[in-house]
Design an enzyme around this catalytic site. Structure first.
Site, PDB file in Angstrom:
ATOM      1  N   GLY A 142      -7.101 -14.535   1.277  1.00  8.46           N
ATOM      2  CA  GLY A 142      -7.384 -14.812   2.516  1.00  8.46           C
ATOM      3  C   GLY A 142      -7.263 -16.227   3.192  1.00  8.46           C
ATOM      4  N   GLY A 143      -6.028 -16.493   3.617  1.00  7.67           N
ATOM      5  CA  GLY A 143      -5.553 -17.732   4.023  1.00  7.67           C
ATOM      6  C   GLY A 143      -5.531 -18.786   3.107  1.00  7.67           C
ATOM      7  N   TYR A 181      -9.980   0.966   5.665  1.00  6.83           N
ATOM      8  CA  TYR A 181      -9.271   2.202   5.427  1.00  6.83           C
ATOM      9  C   TYR A 181     -10.299   3.078   4.737  1.00  6.83           C
ATOM     10  CZ  TYR A 181      -5.263  -0.318   6.677  1.00  6.83           C
ATOM     11  OH  TYR A 181      -4.312  -1.172   7.317  1.00  6.83           O
ATOM     12  N   ASN A 203     -10.501  -2.808  11.240  1.00  8.25           N
ATOM     13  CA  ASN A 203     -10.469  -1.608  11.564  1.00  8.25           C
ATOM     14  C   ASN A 203     -11.694  -1.171  12.122  1.00  8.25           C
ATOM     15  OD1 ASN A 203      -7.635  -0.966  11.761  1.00  8.25           O
ATOM     16  ND2 ASN A 203      -7.697  -0.589   9.523  1.00  8.25           N
ATOM     17  N   ALA A 209       0.718  -1.103   0.087  1.00  9.55           N
ATOM     18  CA  ALA A 209       0.097   0.048  -0.038  1.00  9.55           C
ATOM     19  C   ALA A 209       0.841   1.214   0.026  1.00  9.55           C
ATOM     20  CB  ALA A 209      -0.982   0.093   1.129  1.00  9.55           C
ATOM     21  N   HIS A 255      -7.029   0.588  -3.147  1.00 10.55           N
ATOM     22  CA  HIS A 255      -7.193  -0.133  -1.727  1.00 10.55           C
ATOM     23  C   HIS A 255      -8.455   0.324  -1.405  1.00 10.55           C
ATOM     24  CE1 HIS A 255      -6.811  -2.168   1.800  1.00 10.55           C
ATOM     25  NE2 HIS A 255      -5.470  -2.025   2.006  1.00 10.55           N
ATOM     26  N   GLY A 271      -0.353 -14.102   0.846  1.00 10.16           N
ATOM     27  CA  GLY A 271       0.634 -13.095   1.391  1.00 10.16           C
ATOM     28  C   GLY A 271       1.434 -13.594   2.161  1.00 10.16           C
TER      29      GLY A 271
END
Length: 379
Positions: free
Chosen positions: A311-312, A195, A250, A71, A190, A333
């Protein structure tokens, strides 16, 4: 030093492993479907990408591989943490150029992720110590950042006025232009992880009464204005977006995530962008999974461009989601962070390096960054 080019340039065409089959993503011919996910690395001192990133990204590059950069803040108000890169200044453009060149020299395709943290920031990261900006004036109440482990306290943000929002859209447009000038092949907006864009999208945060709040259409207005502006600037065929409709990162959740995801998928079709990158609903933090009845499949079916999931994922369930048509590409990731030669390891079904979570967000230019070994033992 990175492993030799020959060992990293993997011939995927004849492979029967779904993740290792070729894919045409618009103008880009990908040799496999394994994507380097955008990862916060915090090694960009003074908010400027550093030379050690040349090695980091080139280590993870294969010929025809797709990488999404970490990012990158689009403006002074966009910063959400220490030592993250920017893409709003001339010096940022120049700093990114040799990093992008390093990826291109090995035949990779590289996108820059455009980021505005919104209220997920603090006074010390803002111009003149001012309050972070957001869709709302409500602070994040969670005591932890989205990794679920890092303690944090967030101040109350300042609600952007209706008249200020077009400037944030323009900041995205300029950042996209800068990214292309730096040599990136495209950009990912993003719109996930709690965010700024996500703060507009989600009804548990967005409490506005103007044209950017209330109805689903109004809450999605800002995100779509950003996508439209960026697509006009650099071409829709160079634009992707990352979304996390089901996540509550968040402190940013929505009461009807499936409706949100579907509305965005259908609206993005009208703008003709290259891809939509969504985070699986099972991810409650970046690192924890939960059982859920929710699925990205309705969004996958609705979106007409390339669909990327994250995601995983592992080798096995990554192959499975490609086989059943749940996605075109899979972003990795943690596994890609710890295994710079991840496509080769998947090809050989070789053991994987274990990642060290304690070094994910350190500021060291080597440890937990470029020191994970390749299969042949070379670092």
């Amino acid at each position: 030093m990175a492993a030799g080019d020959n060992s990293n340039a993997i011939e995927m065409e004849d492979s029967k492993i779904p993740l290792l089959t070729p894919y045409k993503m618009g103008r880009f011919n990908l040799s496999h479907r394994i994507v380097l996910a955008p990862l916060t690395r915090m090694r960009s001192y003074n908010f400027t990408a550093q030379p050690h990133a040349i090695l980091y990204y080139s280590q993870r590059t294969t010929k025809g591989g797709f990488l999404i950069g970490e990012a990158s803040a689009i403006s002074e108000t966009a910063i959400g943490g220490p030592n993250i890169p920017g893409i709003w200044k001339r010096e940022h453009v120049e700093a990114w150029k040799p990093i992008v060149d390093g990826v291109h020299q090995k035949g990779g395709i590289f996108f820059c992720q455009l980021w505005h943290a919104g209220r997920a920031s603090n006074f010390c990261f803002q111009p003149n110590g001012q309050s972070p900006v957001s869709s709302t004036d409500k602070p994040i109440t969670s005591k932890f950042r989205i990794d679920g482990t890092t303690a944090s306290a967030f101040p109350a943000p300042r609600r952007l006025t209706t008249e200020e929002i077009p400037q944030i859209v323009q900041d995205h447009r300029i950042a996209a232009r800068n990214a292309i000038e730096a040599g990136f092949d495209g950009v990912e907006i993003h719109g996930a992880n709690g965010y700024l864009i996500d703060q507009f999208l989600k009804d548990k945060v967005n409490d506005r009464t103007d044209i950017y709040g209330g109805s689903l259409e109004n809450r999605c207005r800002f995100a779509l204005e950003v996508v439209k502006a960026v697509a006009e600037e650099i071409g829709a065929d160079r634009v992707g977006i990352r979304l996390s409709p089901f996540a509550d990162y968040n402190d940013c959740g929505d009461s009807n995530a499936e409706a949100l995801g579907l509305y965005m998928a259908e609206s993005l079709n009208k703008l003709g962008i290259l891809y939509c990158h969504m985070i699986e609903p099972r991810m409650i933090t970046q690192f924890e999974e939960q059982q859920t009845r929710h699925s990205l499949l309705p969004m996958r079916k609705a979106f007409k461009g390339t669909f990327i999931v994250a995601g995983g994922y592992t080798r096995d369930n990554g192959n499975e989601v490609i086989t059943r048509g749940g996605a075109d590409l899979v972003a990795f990731g943690r596994l890609f962070l710890a295994n710079p030669d991840l496509p080769r390891r998947f090809e050989l079904n070789a053991p994987l390096n274990k990642y060290d979570r304690s070094t994910f967000y350190t500021f060291d230019p080597v440890i937990g960054y470029t020191d994970y070994p390749f299969l042949d033992g070379i670092v």
